[in-house]
Every structure is written in C-alpha cells, then in structure tokens.
Design a protein around this motif. Structure first.
Motif, short mmCIF file in Angstrom:
data_model
loop_
_atom_site.label_atom_id
_atom_site.label_comp_id
_atom_site.label_asym_id
_atom_site.label_seq_id
_atom_site.Cartn_x
_atom_site.Cartn_y
_atom_site.Cartn_z
N LYS A 189 28.27 30.60 31.84
CA LYS A 189 27.58 31.87 31.67
C LYS A 189 26.46 31.99 32.71
O LYS A 189 25.66 31.07 32.88
CB LYS A 189 27.00 31.96 30.26
N THR A 248 31.38 41.36 36.10
CA THR A 248 30.78 42.27 35.12
C THR A 248 30.69 41.65 33.73
O THR A 248 30.20 42.28 32.80
CB THR A 248 31.61 43.57 35.03
N THR A 249 31.18 40.42 33.61
CA THR A 249 31.13 39.72 32.33
C THR A 249 30.13 38.58 32.36
O THR A 249 30.01 37.81 31.41
CB THR A 249 32.54 39.17 31.98
N GLU A 292 34.11 42.41 24.36
CA GLU A 292 33.62 43.07 25.58
C GLU A 292 33.98 42.35 26.87
O GLU A 292 33.39 42.62 27.92
CB GLU A 292 32.09 43.29 25.52
N PHE A 293 34.94 41.42 26.83
CA PHE A 293 35.45 40.84 28.06
C PHE A 293 36.38 41.85 28.72
O PHE A 293 37.19 42.50 28.04
CB PHE A 293 36.20 39.53 27.79
N LYS A 294 36.29 41.99 30.03
CA LYS A 294 37.08 42.99 30.75
C LYS A 294 38.32 42.33 31.36
O LYS A 294 38.21 41.36 32.12
CB LYS A 294 36.24 43.68 31.82
N SER A 304 38.01 46.87 28.82
CA SER A 304 38.03 46.31 27.47
C SER A 304 38.54 47.37 26.48
O SER A 304 38.37 47.22 25.27
CB SER A 304 36.63 45.82 27.07
#
Length: 256
Positions: free
Chosen positions: A112, A62-63, A14-16, A39
């Motif tokens: 994070k 967004t990540t 799910e990393f963009k 992704s």
C-alpha cells in the motif's frame, strides 16, 4: 475460484479492474487497457457474460498500490536471489503482505502506498520489477497455469511500502533529474553539498560519510547541524548504514 464473483468482490472494495483476453495479458479489443479500469459492478459482470474465461487486470496507480514483481528466469536474472541479497544487507521485504504466485513460478508482492506513486521500474534489481501502473491478478490463467493468492492476507490487507524501498525509489527519481540538470560553476561548499545529495556506491559508504562529515564540520557549523546533514546523506544512500555505524563515524570525526 469463480472469476466473476472474485472480480465483483474486489470491485465492491473499490479496486479498479479491466478485462484481458483469455489466456493472455492483452487488453480486450476496443478497450483502453488499464486506463479504462472500473469498479462498476454492472460493467464487470457484463465482461464475464461475454466471455467467462477472460483474465483480470488490476489498476494500481488509482488504487494506491505498488507491486514488487519477482521473476525466476535464470540464475543471472533470479529475483529470489536478489531478495536474499537485499536481506543480507538489512533490507527485507515483509512477506506477510498480500502476495500471489504467478504462472511462471514468480511472485507478486502487493504493498500500500502512502502518497504519490513512484515511476514503474523495470529490472530494479536482477529479476525484480517495480509495477505501479497495472498488474495481472488471480484467478487469471496463462497457458493453463493460474495466478493464485498465497496463504494469509487479502488484497485489502496489503502492508505499507517499507520506508527503505520508498527512499530507494525516490532517490532513483532524483537521479534522473540530476542527469538532466545543467552544470554550474561550483564553489567548495557547492561540491560537498552535491556529494551529500548524490551519495556513493554501497562498498564505499563508510569512507564517503567520514569524508563528508569532516567537510561539513569544516564549515564551522554547529555539531548538531552536521549530525542532521550526515543522517540526511546516509538516508539517501541506496543502502543506508545502520544508525549505530553512522553514530560511530560522527563521533570519531568529532573527537579529532
């Protein structure tokens, strides 16, 4: 490292990602840069069908990631020296997080976020930028030199942003708000409340906190209240004093 397979592996987590022109940090023509990051596995695979040598960008906001970008341009703008100075004052970035070496012999440390993303900060410290929008990642190549992961953690194992760094970036954001606020007629209490929030330079911390707690106690508040406000003021400093030193200051004023 196979670029297509690496990019697809990140997308599955799910990393963009978004494509960059080969050998550059520039987004492909007719794309919207990091704002078009995706992704979607089919789309990403298609990029490499068109050009297997494209570079890869990672969208950070967004990540829920933040990157500390450490450069080594020259002796007056050397991020490694800045990191060493931070460590000497008790503020150290955990090096066991995911990191990459850049083509210019710099360093990207990934952390994070837990909550809202702070603003991007250019030259947060000499030679160090805080990136919160996007970053170029491995296995991208610039002038024949590649970004490559350091040994240890994977991107999915990035450590949380250190609390002291979160406080520093939040304080910087509030500094901007203060500069744009309209001045008001201040009472005596208003002045020390402003002092409490605005803080002071690193070299004046002891004197500042000693004076501040004296003013707080002069209001007649309970000592517990004064201690909580002193802790709050210390936490807002660019480089807070250790708890042991804050306690010493408080007890010295309380005994007077």
């Amino acid at each position: 490292m196979d670029r297509r397979q690496y990019a697809l592996a990140l997308a599955k987590q799910e990393f963009k990602l978004f494509p960059l022109v080969a050998n550059t940090k520039l987004p492909l023509k007719d794309t919207d840069g990091y704002k078009s990051a995706t992704s979607d596995l089919e789309a990403i695979s298609g990029w490499f069908t068109v050009d297997p040598y494209i570079n890869i960008g990672l969208r950070l906001d967004t990540t829920n990631l933040l990157v500390v970008d450490v450069d080594r341009h020259n002796s007056s703008h050397n991020g490694v020296i800045s990191l060493a100075k931070l460590k000497q004052t008790g503020y150290e970035l955990p090096m066991n997080t995911y990191g990459e070496q850049t083509p210019g012999d710099g360093l990207h440390l990934f952390f994070k976020l837990d909550g809202n993303s702070p603003d991007k900060r250019v030259n947060w410290r000499p030679g160090i930028d805080i990136l919160t929008d996007f970053v170029v990642i491995a296995p991208s190549v610039i002038d024949g030199k590649s970004y490559h992961p350091l040994s240890g953690a994977t991107l999915a194992q990035a450590k949380p942003v250190p609390d002291w760094l979160t406080r520093d970036l939040t304080k910087s954001k509030l500094d901007v708000a203060r500069k744009t606020a309209k001045a008001t007629n201040k009472t005596w209490a208003g002045r020390w409340l402003d002092d409490l929030v605005q803080g002071t330079a690193t070299g004046n911390r002891n004197v500042f906190l000693t004076s501040l707690v004296g003013k707080i106690l002069n209001t007649g508040c309970q000592s517990e209240t004064a201690y909580e406000l002193l802790q709050y003021a210390n936490a807002r400093l660019e480089m807070p004093l250790p708890d042991k030193e804050v306690n010493r200051i408080f007890l010295s004023i309380l005994k007077r």
